[in-house]
Design a protein around this motif. Sequence first.
Motif, PDB file in Angstrom:
ATOM      1  N   MET A  43      -5.751   1.747  21.231  1.00 20.40           N
ATOM      2  CA  MET A  43      -4.895   2.296  21.266  1.00 20.40           C
ATOM      3  C   MET A  43      -4.863   2.171  23.329  1.00 20.40           C
ATOM      4  N   ARG A  44      -3.346   2.282  23.421  1.00 21.06           N
ATOM      5  CA  ARG A  44      -3.323   2.632  25.184  1.00 21.06           C
ATOM      6  C   ARG A  44      -4.270   4.162  25.386  1.00 21.06           C
ATOM      7  N   THR A  45      -4.250   4.554  26.840  1.00 18.57           N
ATOM      8  CA  THR A  45      -4.781   5.876  27.948  1.00 18.57           C
ATOM      9  C   THR A  45      -3.392   5.567  28.264  1.00 18.57           C
ATOM     10  N   ILE A  46      -3.205   7.550  28.044  1.00 19.16           N
ATOM     11  CA  ILE A  46      -2.102   7.977  28.841  1.00 19.16           C
ATOM     12  C   ILE A  46      -2.875   8.188  30.027  1.00 19.16           C
ATOM     13  N   THR A  47      -2.786   8.517  30.932  1.00 22.44           N
ATOM     14  CA  THR A  47      -2.540   9.460  32.288  1.00 22.44           C
ATOM     15  C   THR A  47      -1.623  10.352  32.917  1.00 22.44           C
ATOM     16  N   THR A  48      -2.113  11.464  32.995  1.00 21.95           N
ATOM     17  CA  THR A  48      -0.787  12.890  33.721  1.00 21.95           C
ATOM     18  C   THR A  48      -2.314  13.289  35.008  1.00 21.95           C
ATOM     19  N   ALA A  49      -1.275  14.473  35.283  1.00 24.23           N
ATOM     20  CA  ALA A  49      -1.786  14.921  36.695  1.00 24.23           C
ATOM     21  C   ALA A  49      -3.149  15.105  36.372  1.00 24.23           C
ATOM     22  N   ARG A  50      -3.138  16.374  34.879  1.00 28.38           N
ATOM     23  CA  ARG A  50      -4.749  17.043  34.839  1.00 28.38           C
ATOM     24  C   ARG A  50      -5.577  16.341  33.843  1.00 28.38           C
ATOM     25  N   CYS A  74       7.304  23.332  22.358  1.00 24.96           N
ATOM     26  CA  CYS A  74       8.656  22.209  21.795  1.00 24.96           C
ATOM     27  C   CYS A  74      10.044  22.449  22.715  1.00 24.96           C
ATOM     28  N   ARG A  75      10.426  24.159  23.191  1.00 26.51           N
ATOM     29  CA  ARG A  75      11.322  23.837  24.120  1.00 26.51           C
ATOM     30  C   ARG A  75      10.944  24.278  25.646  1.00 26.51           C
ATOM     31  N   ARG A  76       9.250  23.972  25.437  1.00 29.96           N
ATOM     32  CA  ARG A  76       9.529  23.510  27.145  1.00 29.96           C
ATOM     33  C   ARG A  76       9.334  21.796  27.090  1.00 29.96           C
ATOM     34  N   LEU A  77       9.179  21.543  26.216  1.00 27.35           N
ATOM     35  CA  LEU A  77       9.221  19.705  26.326  1.00 27.35           C
ATOM     36  C   LEU A  77      11.425  19.666  26.395  1.00 27.35           C
ATOM     37  N   GLY A  78      12.043  20.351  25.897  1.00 23.91           N
ATOM     38  CA  GLY A  78      14.092  20.279  26.372  1.00 23.91           C
ATOM     39  C   GLY A  78      13.845  19.806  24.796  1.00 23.91           C
ATOM     40  N   ASP A  85       6.131   7.921  27.540  1.00 21.85           N
ATOM     41  CA  ASP A  85       5.547   6.363  27.403  1.00 21.85           C
ATOM     42  C   ASP A  85       6.173   5.715  25.827  1.00 21.85           C
ATOM     43  N   ALA A  86       6.555   6.377  25.510  1.00 24.98           N
ATOM     44  CA  ALA A  86       6.877   6.083  24.128  1.00 24.98           C
ATOM     45  C   ALA A  86       8.638   5.817  23.989  1.00 24.98           C
ATOM     46  N   PHE A  87       8.778   6.650  24.936  1.00 18.78           N
ATOM     47  CA  PHE A  87      10.577   6.436  24.497  1.00 18.78           C
ATOM     48  C   PHE A  87      11.145   5.073  26.664  1.00 18.78           C
ATOM     49  N   ALA A  88       9.919   4.937  27.138  1.00 17.53           N
ATOM     50  CA  ALA A  88      10.262   4.205  27.441  1.00 17.53           C
ATOM     51  C   ALA A  88       9.965   2.548  26.715  1.00 17.53           C
ATOM     52  N   ARG A  89       8.920   2.510  25.467  1.00 19.17           N
ATOM     53  CA  ARG A  89       8.399   1.453  24.373  1.00 19.17           C
ATOM     54  C   ARG A  89       9.817   1.157  23.306  1.00 19.17           C
ATOM     55  N   GLY A  90      10.765   2.138  23.586  1.00 20.91           N
ATOM     56  CA  GLY A  90      12.035   1.697  22.638  1.00 20.91           C
ATOM     57  C   GLY A  90      11.675   3.029  21.515  1.00 20.91           C
ATOM     58  N   LEU A  91      11.496   4.222  21.680  1.00 21.38           N
ATOM     59  CA  LEU A  91      11.594   5.261  20.277  1.00 21.38           C
ATOM     60  C   LEU A  91      13.022   6.099  20.655  1.00 21.38           C
ATOM     61  N   ALA A 102      -1.035  21.070  26.066  1.00 26.04           N
ATOM     62  CA  ALA A 102      -0.384  20.712  24.778  1.00 26.04           C
ATOM     63  C   ALA A 102       1.399  20.000  25.736  1.00 26.04           C
ATOM     64  N   THR A 103       1.727  21.162  26.618  1.00 25.52           N
ATOM     65  CA  THR A 103       3.334  20.643  27.024  1.00 25.52           C
ATOM     66  C   THR A 103       3.251  19.791  27.403  1.00 25.52           C
ATOM     67  N   GLU A 104       1.867  19.148  28.456  1.00 28.17           N
ATOM     68  CA  GLU A 104       2.266  18.657  29.394  1.00 28.17           C
ATOM     69  C   GLU A 104       0.899  16.843  29.245  1.00 28.17           C
ATOM     70  N   ALA A 105       0.256  17.062  28.053  1.00 30.98           N
ATOM     71  CA  ALA A 105       0.257  16.011  27.644  1.00 30.98           C
ATOM     72  C   ALA A 105       1.355  14.907  26.574  1.00 30.98           C
ATOM     73  N   ALA A 106       1.937  16.586  25.525  1.00 23.61           N
ATOM     74  CA  ALA A 106       3.182  15.738  24.845  1.00 23.61           C
ATOM     75  C   ALA A 106       4.337  15.201  25.597  1.00 23.61           C
ATOM     76  N   GLU A 107       4.458  15.633  26.874  1.00 22.13           N
ATOM     77  CA  GLU A 107       5.248  14.576  27.944  1.00 22.13           C
ATOM     78  C   GLU A 107       4.877  13.618  28.314  1.00 22.13           C
TER      79      GLU A 107
END
Length: 177
Positions: free
Chosen positions: A1-8, A148-152, A124-130, A114-119
């Motif tokens: 499984m790939r790793t995903i990084t964000t600012a924090r 959920c609301r913070r994620l739009g 990443d998933a939308f870029a991979r076709g989701l 939670a919001t930063e990780a989910a974003e």
Amino acid sequence: MRTITTARLLLRPWRDDDADFLLDLESRWEVVRFLGPHPTMMRTRADALASIGRRRAVDHPVHGIWAITTTDGRLAGNLLLKPIPMSAGESPADPPEVEIGWHLHPDAWGHGYATEAAEAVLQDAFARGLTRVVAVTDPDNHASQAVCRRLGMTARGRTTMFYGTVNELFDLSRPPA
Ligand SMILES: CC(C)(COP(=O)(O)OP(=O)(O)OC[C@H]1O[C@@H](n2cnc3c(N)ncnc32)[C@H](O)[C@@H]1OP(=O)(O)O)[C@@H](O)C(=O)NCCC(=O)NCCS
């Protein structure tokens, strides 16, 4: 499984040496109380190890179950992207709905993790076709609905279609390129 990084944050596969943290996380009523119709607290390190094995077994180009850590390596929680279980008698959509979910240690609440990780996972998933994702929350789980609301995500009201219980349903489609 790939790793995903964000600012924090760094999202990475679960490892066996995360078992003490996972047991600490999932043995807390405040963490599991809104999870499904029959929430259960994890009891033993062996249960944590078995759960880590199941998390690592997800082998998919888009889906995953990641450990969320801060960039200095401290564990903060769990982030999942996977097909959502239908309630008995409900037929799966075609293609099946994919859910995003989050569980953080109370020490890590209130930082926007939670919001930063989910974003990051959604980007990443939308870029991979989701093309579409859903999230379901207990009607009383206002903290998760706020994520959920913070994620739009769009609130679609109550549903009994998933997990055999009443949930608030949120969804989000892949933004146009
Ligand atoms: C649901 C859950 C992950 C929400 O955690 P959270 O920390 O409130 O959510 P976020 O990551 O979006 O953080 C937002 C909070 O961080 C604060 N914050 C602090 N610094 C921030 C920053 N740099 N960026 C964004 N938000 C920040 C926000 O003000 C907000 O706090 P508030 O609600 O008190 O105003 C958490 O309550 C949890 O793990 N619950 C138990 C498991 C669970 O129920 N999971 C969901 C099942 S559906």
